[in-house]
Design a protein around this motif. Structure first.
Motif, short mmCIF file in Angstrom:
data_model
loop_
_atom_site.label_atom_id
_atom_site.label_comp_id
_atom_site.label_asym_id
_atom_site.label_seq_id
_atom_site.Cartn_x
_atom_site.Cartn_y
_atom_site.Cartn_z
N LYS A 90 0.84 -1.20 0.00
CA LYS A 90 0.00 0.00 0.00
C LYS A 90 0.87 1.25 0.00
O LYS A 90 0.61 2.21 -0.74
CB LYS A 90 -0.91 -0.01 1.24
N VAL A 91 1.90 1.25 0.82
CA VAL A 91 2.80 2.40 0.87
C VAL A 91 3.47 2.59 -0.48
O VAL A 91 3.58 3.72 -0.98
CB VAL A 91 3.85 2.22 1.98
N ALA A 106 9.59 5.09 0.35
CA ALA A 106 8.60 4.06 0.67
C ALA A 106 9.18 3.03 1.64
O ALA A 106 8.51 2.62 2.60
CB ALA A 106 8.13 3.37 -0.60
N ILE A 107 10.42 2.62 1.41
CA ILE A 107 11.05 1.64 2.29
C ILE A 107 11.22 2.21 3.69
O ILE A 107 10.99 1.53 4.69
CB ILE A 107 12.41 1.20 1.71
N ILE A 128 10.81 -6.54 4.03
CA ILE A 128 11.25 -5.51 3.10
C ILE A 128 12.19 -6.01 2.02
O ILE A 128 12.08 -5.60 0.85
CB ILE A 128 11.91 -4.35 3.89
N ILE A 129 13.11 -6.88 2.37
CA ILE A 129 14.11 -7.32 1.39
C ILE A 129 13.48 -7.89 0.12
O ILE A 129 13.82 -7.48 -1.00
CB ILE A 129 15.10 -8.32 2.02
N PRO A 130 12.54 -8.84 0.21
CA PRO A 130 11.95 -9.38 -1.03
C PRO A 130 11.09 -8.37 -1.78
O PRO A 130 10.91 -8.51 -3.00
CB PRO A 130 11.09 -10.56 -0.53
N PRO A 149 17.45 3.66 3.95
CA PRO A 149 16.06 3.83 4.43
C PRO A 149 15.66 2.82 5.48
O PRO A 149 14.87 3.13 6.38
CB PRO A 149 15.23 3.66 3.15
N ILE A 150 16.20 1.61 5.41
CA ILE A 150 15.84 0.60 6.41
C ILE A 150 16.31 1.03 7.79
O ILE A 150 15.55 1.01 8.76
CB ILE A 150 16.42 -0.77 6.04
#
Length: 437
Positions: A90-91, A106-107, A128-130, A149-150
């Motif tokens: 969604k983000v 986004a991330i 997040i990675i995939p 960003p992470i």
């Protein structure tokens, strides 16, 4: 000799942690070094029933096991149901996936939403990675930029600054200071805003510099592929975010009303809502509950072992020299508390562990000095994380292993993404603490 022994023990923790040894093994070994070099009674100091390494360990487990347990179970429900994936998608649909900077933003947002909702950073990484890798490949963005960003999302404002965050760094000071998760709300919000702005400015700078240098995704083509496949059937965004919203609303409302154990109430409510709403998407409730329960053991023992080492340090005669030095730092007491928390966080490579030691060693002393407990809570939490982006930090090692990156190609991004935003936020928080608290 006692003070030298403490320094040697701390150096031992740093060196062995960087070599990959578990803190559950390192902490008692380092405690033994402190006990021997300070001439302390060996077994009473190590396994005694009054004040010892084991009472420090068990005390932390008693105080915080429920938080780790419930948080891990909620994380399992959000991961296994595909809710985290739904939130992430969604983000991405809002920010877009056509421009490199939009993807990075986004991330960051996804990481922040999930961690502020009480989700373990390890679960966030697996989500997040995939999602990020195919986007980076499609837009030909250098893969090592993903750490920026992470780490801004999981390791800065949602970890120690945002009032109400259920992170362990925001929970630990409550035991020692009698504060709530909403301690010093204005300071926390302002610090968060500073960290976000600084982080985004650096992220844009690093991206532009990478693109200008001709960096592409190609060198990372053979990077470790993520073993997690994206789920085909996931709950809607509203259903996915609802347990997190319930958690946040309960924490904010309960903290305002000074309800005891509000973080436990919020996490339990979040789990109940998740279990009901995610039922069609969960293969097995038993699996989610069991994995969550089992997954809580390792992180709480990691932190408890570090805190237990801190208990031994505070008992040691050689610690008085260190304590006197810290307490003797001129200026406002919040300055010396900042230095103590930051130093211990850096030494242990763990903000929660370093914060636990700082609170164990200095909290009561500063309270007796009349320092505002809310200001102590927020500033010590932020300070504990300012120097934890070091090579031996568990979060850095975990992300690099999962993303197929290494210290050579990515550490500078990880270090700057955490250290610089937190540093500026800490300075602002410290100024506010001195002026208004």
């Amino acid at each position: 000799m006692g003070t030298i022994g403490i320094v040697i023990a701390i150096a031992l923790i740093v060196i062995l942690a960087m070599k990959g040894y578990s803190i559950v093994f390192i902490a008692p070994v380092a405690a033994i070094v402190v006990i021997v070099t300070n001439g302390m009674d060996f077994f009473p100091s190590l396994i005694g029933t009054e004040t010892s390494f084991m009472t420090g360990l068990s005390g932390f487990l008693i105080s915080f096991f429920a938080v780790f347990l419930l948080g891990a179970i909620l994380a399992q429900y959000i991961e296994k149901s595909g809710a985290a994936q739904s939130i992430a998608q969604k983000v991405l649909s809002i920010t877009g996936t056509q421009k490199p900077f939009s993807v990075l933003v986004a991330i960051l947002v996804i990481s922040a939403i999930l961690t502020f909702g009480g989700i373990s950073l390890f679960v966030v990484l697996f989500v997040i990675i995939p999602l990020a890798k195919p986007l980076f490949k499609e837009l030909n963005i250098a893969w090592n930029l993903v750490v920026i960003p992470i780490f801004i999302g999981i390791g800065t404002f949602t970890m120690t600054m945002m009032p109400g965050t259920p992170s362990i760094q925001n929970v630990v000071p409550m035991k020692y200071l009698g504060t709530t998760l909403m301690a010093a709300p204005l300071m926390g919000f302002v610090a968060s805003l500073v960290a976000i702005i600084v982080g985004i400015v650096y992220m844009r700078y690093a991206m532009k510099k990478s693109i200008a240098a001709g960096d592409t995704f190609a060198p990372y083509e053979d990077a470790k592929e993520d073993s997690l496949a994206l789920k085909e059937k996931t709950p809607s965004f509203f259903i996915s975010i609802l347990p997190i919203l319930v958690l946040i609303i309960i924490i904010f409302a309960g903290s305002a009303m000074k309800v005891d154990n509000i973080v436990l109430i919020g996490l339990a409510a979040g789990i109940i809502v998740a279990a009901i709403l995610f039922h069609p998407f969960i293969p097995s409730h038993k699996t989610a509950l069991s994995l969550g329960a089992n997954g809580s053991i390792t992180p709480i023992f990691f932190t408890a072992a570090t805190v237990a080492f801190g208990v031994v340090i505070t008992m040691a005669p050689g610690f008085k020299l260190i304590s006197d030095f810290i307490l003797g730092i001129p200026g406002n007491p919040l300055i010396s508390l900042t230095i103590a928390s930051a130093s211990l966080g850096a030494m242990t490579g763990s903000s929660s562990g370093g914060l636990g030691i700082a609170m164990e060693a200095f909290a009561q002393t500063y309270l007796d000095m009349g320092v505002n407990p809310d200001a102590m809570h927020r500033i010590s939490a932020i300070a504990s994380s300012v120097l934890t982006g070091l090579p031996h930090a568990g979060a850095i090692l975990s992300l690099f292993a999962l993303a197929g990156l290494n210290h050579k190609n990515s550490f500078k991004y990880a270090f700057i993404a955490m250290t610089v935003p937190i540093f500026f936020a800490l300075i602002v928080a410290l100024i506010m603490g001195i002026l208004f608290y």
